[in-house]
Motif scaffolding. Structure first.
Motif, PDB file in Angstrom:
ATOM      1  N   VAL A   1       0.864  -1.186   0.000  1.00 15.21           N
ATOM      2  CA  VAL A   1       0.000   0.000   0.000  1.00 15.21           C
ATOM      3  C   VAL A   1       0.901   1.237   0.000  1.00 15.21           C
ATOM      4  O   VAL A   1       1.790   1.366   0.853  1.00 15.21           O
ATOM      5  CB  VAL A   1      -0.927   0.032   1.233  1.00 15.21           C
ATOM      6  CG1 VAL A   1      -1.774   1.305   1.239  1.00 15.21           C
ATOM      7  CG2 VAL A   1      -1.828  -1.201   1.245  1.00 15.21           C
ATOM      8  N   ILE A   2       0.667   2.132  -0.946  1.00  8.72           N
ATOM      9  CA  ILE A   2       1.501   3.323  -1.110  1.00  8.72           C
ATOM     10  C   ILE A   2       0.640   4.565  -0.911  1.00  8.72           C
ATOM     11  O   ILE A   2      -0.364   4.756  -1.612  1.00  8.72           O
ATOM     12  CB  ILE A   2       2.178   3.323  -2.501  1.00  8.72           C
ATOM     13  CG1 ILE A   2       3.069   2.076  -2.626  1.00  8.72           C
ATOM     14  CG2 ILE A   2       2.977   4.589  -2.714  1.00  8.72           C
ATOM     15  CD1 ILE A   2       3.672   1.874  -3.990  1.00  8.72           C
ATOM     16  N   LEU A   3       1.023   5.387   0.054  1.00  3.34           N
ATOM     17  CA  LEU A   3       0.225   6.548   0.459  1.00  3.34           C
ATOM     18  C   LEU A   3       1.041   7.825   0.270  1.00  3.34           C
ATOM     19  O   LEU A   3       2.113   7.976   0.856  1.00  3.34           O
ATOM     20  CB  LEU A   3      -0.207   6.420   1.917  1.00  3.34           C
ATOM     21  CG  LEU A   3      -0.883   5.104   2.327  1.00  3.34           C
ATOM     22  CD1 LEU A   3      -1.074   5.047   3.836  1.00  3.34           C
ATOM     23  CD2 LEU A   3      -2.222   4.959   1.619  1.00  3.34           C
ATOM     24  N   ASP A   4       0.541   8.736  -0.521  1.00  6.53           N
ATOM     25  CA  ASP A   4       1.246   9.988  -0.813  1.00  6.53           C
ATOM     26  C   ASP A   4       0.600  11.138  -0.040  1.00  6.53           C
ATOM     27  O   ASP A   4      -0.524  11.546  -0.339  1.00  6.53           O
ATOM     28  CB  ASP A   4       1.195  10.263  -2.327  1.00  6.53           C
ATOM     29  CG  ASP A   4       2.170  11.357  -2.745  1.00  6.53           C
ATOM     30  OD1 ASP A   4       2.830  11.941  -1.865  1.00  6.53           O
ATOM     31  OD2 ASP A   4       2.277  11.628  -3.957  1.00  6.53           O
ATOM     32  N   GLU A   5       1.300  11.646   0.978  1.00  8.66           N
ATOM     33  CA  GLU A   5       0.840  12.778   1.799  1.00  8.66           C
ATOM     34  C   GLU A   5      -0.606  12.560   2.297  1.00  8.66           C
ATOM     35  O   GLU A   5      -1.488  13.389   2.060  1.00  8.66           O
ATOM     36  CB  GLU A   5       0.917  14.085   0.989  1.00  8.66           C
ATOM     37  CG  GLU A   5       2.292  14.417   0.448  1.00  8.66           C
ATOM     38  CD  GLU A   5       3.199  15.077   1.472  1.00  8.66           C
ATOM     39  OE1 GLU A   5       2.787  15.199   2.641  1.00  8.66           O
ATOM     40  OE2 GLU A   5       4.324  15.449   1.116  1.00  8.66           O
ATOM     41  N   PRO A   6      -0.885  11.465   3.007  1.00  3.53           N
ATOM     42  CA  PRO A   6      -2.277  11.135   3.361  1.00  3.53           C
ATOM     43  C   PRO A   6      -2.920  12.039   4.403  1.00  3.53           C
ATOM     44  O   PRO A   6      -4.137  12.003   4.573  1.00  3.53           O
ATOM     45  CB  PRO A   6      -2.171   9.698   3.892  1.00  3.53           C
ATOM     46  CG  PRO A   6      -0.780   9.598   4.407  1.00  3.53           C
ATOM     47  CD  PRO A   6       0.055  10.441   3.491  1.00  3.53           C
ATOM     48  N   THR A   7      -2.136  12.852   5.124  1.00  3.39           N
ATOM     49  CA  THR A   7      -2.738  13.687   6.172  1.00  3.39           C
ATOM     50  C   THR A   7      -2.715  15.178   5.842  1.00  3.39           C
ATOM     51  O   THR A   7      -3.074  16.002   6.683  1.00  3.39           O
ATOM     52  CB  THR A   7      -2.014  13.475   7.525  1.00  3.39           C
ATOM     53  OG1 THR A   7      -0.637  13.845   7.390  1.00  3.39           O
ATOM     54  CG2 THR A   7      -2.115  12.034   7.976  1.00  3.39           C
ATOM     55  N   VAL A   8      -2.329  15.534   4.629  1.00  3.15           N
ATOM     56  CA  VAL A   8      -2.278  16.951   4.253  1.00  3.15           C
ATOM     57  C   VAL A   8      -3.677  17.561   4.285  1.00  3.15           C
ATOM     58  O   VAL A   8      -4.629  16.992   3.761  1.00  3.15           O
ATOM     59  CB  VAL A   8      -1.661  17.120   2.848  1.00  3.15           C
ATOM     60  CG1 VAL A   8      -1.911  18.524   2.311  1.00  3.15           C
ATOM     61  CG2 VAL A   8      -0.170  16.856   2.889  1.00  3.15           C
ATOM     62  N   GLY A   9      -3.813  18.705   4.934  1.00  2.00           N
ATOM     63  CA  GLY A   9      -5.083  19.421   4.952  1.00  2.00           C
ATOM     64  C   GLY A   9      -6.076  18.938   5.993  1.00  2.00           C
ATOM     65  O   GLY A   9      -7.196  19.454   6.058  1.00  2.00           O
ATOM     66  N   LEU A  10      -5.685  17.955   6.823  1.00  2.00           N
ATOM     67  CA  LEU A  10      -6.602  17.441   7.833  1.00  2.00           C
ATOM     68  C   LEU A  10      -6.418  18.199   9.148  1.00  2.00           C
ATOM     69  O   LEU A  10      -5.354  18.752   9.424  1.00  2.00           O
ATOM     70  CB  LEU A  10      -6.361  15.950   8.067  1.00  2.00           C
ATOM     71  CG  LEU A  10      -6.473  15.022   6.851  1.00  2.00           C
ATOM     72  CD1 LEU A  10      -6.305  13.580   7.289  1.00  2.00           C
ATOM     73  CD2 LEU A  10      -7.795  15.211   6.131  1.00  2.00           C
ATOM     74  N   ASP A  11      -7.487  18.207   9.979  1.00  2.00           N
ATOM     75  CA  ASP A  11      -7.359  18.843  11.290  1.00  2.00           C
ATOM     76  C   ASP A  11      -6.651  17.874  12.249  1.00  2.00           C
ATOM     77  O   ASP A  11      -6.480  16.693  11.933  1.00  2.00           O
ATOM     78  CB  ASP A  11      -8.717  19.306  11.825  1.00  2.00           C
ATOM     79  CG  ASP A  11      -9.662  18.154  12.154  1.00  2.00           C
ATOM     80  OD1 ASP A  11      -9.202  17.099  12.660  1.00  2.00           O
ATOM     81  OD2 ASP A  11     -10.885  18.292  11.914  1.00  2.00           O
ATOM     82  N   PRO A  12      -6.196  18.349  13.427  1.00  2.00           N
ATOM     83  CA  PRO A  12      -5.404  17.500  14.324  1.00  2.00           C
ATOM     84  C   PRO A  12      -6.064  16.185  14.705  1.00  2.00           C
ATOM     85  O   PRO A  12      -5.400  15.137  14.756  1.00  2.00           O
ATOM     86  CB  PRO A  12      -5.211  18.393  15.565  1.00  2.00           C
ATOM     87  CG  PRO A  12      -5.246  19.790  15.013  1.00  2.00           C
ATOM     88  CD  PRO A  12      -6.256  19.748  13.907  1.00  2.00           C
ATOM     89  N   ASN A  13      -7.386  16.186  14.957  1.00  2.00           N
ATOM     90  CA  ASN A  13      -8.073  14.937  15.313  1.00  2.00           C
ATOM     91  C   ASN A  13      -8.088  13.970  14.144  1.00  2.00           C
ATOM     92  O   ASN A  13      -7.886  12.754  14.312  1.00  2.00           O
ATOM     93  CB  ASN A  13      -9.507  15.229  15.770  1.00  2.00           C
ATOM     94  CG  ASN A  13      -9.556  15.881  17.142  1.00  2.00           C
ATOM     95  OD1 ASN A  13      -8.674  15.673  17.963  1.00  2.00           O
ATOM     96  ND2 ASN A  13     -10.584  16.674  17.389  1.00  2.00           N
ATOM     97  N   GLN A  14      -8.326  14.498  12.932  1.00  2.00           N
ATOM     98  CA  GLN A  14      -8.338  13.643  11.744  1.00  2.00           C
ATOM     99  C   GLN A  14      -6.952  13.059  11.484  1.00  2.00           C
ATOM    100  O   GLN A  14      -6.817  11.894  11.090  1.00  2.00           O
ATOM    101  CB  GLN A  14      -8.809  14.453  10.531  1.00  2.00           C
ATOM    102  CG  GLN A  14     -10.268  14.879  10.597  1.00  2.00           C
ATOM    103  CD  GLN A  14     -10.631  15.877   9.519  1.00  2.00           C
ATOM    104  OE1 GLN A  14      -9.784  16.596   8.990  1.00  2.00           O
ATOM    105  NE2 GLN A  14     -11.910  15.942   9.178  1.00  2.00           N
ATOM    106  N   ILE A  15      -5.910  13.862  11.722  1.00  2.00           N
ATOM    107  CA  ILE A  15      -4.537  13.386  11.524  1.00  2.00           C
ATOM    108  C   ILE A  15      -4.242  12.204  12.442  1.00  2.00           C
ATOM    109  O   ILE A  15      -3.686  11.188  12.023  1.00  2.00           O
ATOM    110  CB  ILE A  15      -3.530  14.530  11.773  1.00  2.00           C
ATOM    111  CG1 ILE A  15      -3.608  15.543  10.634  1.00  2.00           C
ATOM    112  CG2 ILE A  15      -2.105  13.985  11.903  1.00  2.00           C
ATOM    113  CD1 ILE A  15      -2.795  16.805  10.857  1.00  2.00           C
TER     114      ILE A  15
END
Length: 325
Positions: A171-185
């Motif tokens: 599984v390859i994930l490119d910047e999966p948490t960009v633009g998320l709020d702290p809880n979502q991260i």
């Protein structure tokens, strides 16, 4: 915790190799975006691909997912040559680009059904595959919702669900948490760690704490070249001991502190509190600082090791790289 990490590292080394990339180079005319990068990924391993914007991470991702042919080098996915047999190799890969490839006008289950068909999941197994992907990504209660009505964090979960619906080995994930709020991260990072139990994962990011929180090992890229390649413990050790944090009861100004110490970089954290790092690895300013503070009457009352910031890590590694070149 250290013994648990060592046990995990030993298990990873003994597990099968799922992806092997050797000597990857990608040129655009006279510009070399990636230069002679190699990567080995074992079952159950999470590798962090770290670097500032423009370091070559996305180009690497495109090559190892078969979306961009390398100018030089080879890629094997579960023993299948990605260049010679791309269709067979890509069945072993799940990919989440930086911008999730979701259709916002579809419901979650409709979209995942479409993706399952594109991955040639048999018709008898499609519903089971959808249910499994939704359960693993926390989307079961969102199954009937329009994707466009979901928060960005849940849309990112849909993107991860489409990457794992065909049960790929890698599984390859490119910047999966960009633009998320702290809880979502926090939620997405926890999900990625869960994925690491059943898949091999490559995580591309420019966030150093994210790599430390999730990954087993890390490669740091700069201008398309690898400038750091080791496990997470080595990265933490590299970050520690680079600087100290000090507090004074009668604090000097930053200018006065700078004039009293040689060959250091000083950053003001808040009034009376400074981060101090030696400009050379061999120099530790601690002894000099204690003596000068006592002589000047600054009232030094706190001195602790402080981990280097991501900016300091990048600067030091890239400076070393430039000097070696």
């Amino acid at each position: 915790h250290l013994s648990i990490r060592r046990q995990r590292q030993m298990c990873i080394r003994d597990s099968p190799l799922t992806l092997s990339a050797s000597g990857l180079t990608r040129k655009y005319g006279n510009n070399t975006a990636v230069s002679d990068v190699s990567l080995s990924l074992h079952k159950g391993e999470i590798i962090g691909l770290l670097g500032p914007n423009g370091a070559g991470k996305s180009t690497m991702m495109k090559m190892i997912t078969g979306n961009l042919a390398p100018s030089e080098g080879s890629i094997q996915v579960c023993g299948i040559d990605l260049i010679d047999d791309p269709i067979a190799a890509k069945t072993k890969i799940g990919y989440l680009p930086e911008i999730p490839p979701v259709y916002k006008e579809l419901r979650v289950n409709e979209y995942l059904k479409l993706v399952a068909k594109l991955h040639k999941v048999s018709s008898k197994k499609i519903q089971v595959a959808i249910d499994n992907a939704e359960e693993r990504t926390g989307l079961t209660e969102m199954s009937q919702r329009l994707i466009g009505s979901l928060s960005k964090g849940f849309q990112q979960r849909v993107g991860i669900a489409q990457a794992i619906i065909h049960e790929p080995e890698v599984v390859i994930l490119d910047e999966p948490t960009v633009g998320l709020d702290p809880n979502q991260i926090i939620e997405i990072r926890s999900l990625i760690k869960e994925l690491g139990k059943n898949h091999s994962v490559i995580l591309s990011t420019h966030i150093l704490p994210e790599v430390e929180a999730i990954c087993d090992s890390v490669k740091i890229l700069h201008k398309g070249k690898v400038v750091f390649d080791d496990d997470i413990d080595a990265l933490r050790q590299f970050r520690s001991g680079k600087s100290i944090q000090v507090s004074f009861r009668n604090p000097p100004t930053q200018e006065l502190l700078d004039s009293a110490l040689d060959n250091v970089k000083i950053t003001t954290i808040r009034e009376g509190v400074y981060r101090i790092s030696g400009r050379e690895l061999e120099y530790d300013p601690t002894d000099d600082l204690v003596q000068i503070s006592a002589h000047k009457g600054w009232g030094l009352f706190e001195l602790v090791g402080a981990q280097a910031s991501v900016e300091e890590v990048f600067v030091e590694l890239t400076t070393q790289d430039s000097l070696q070149a």
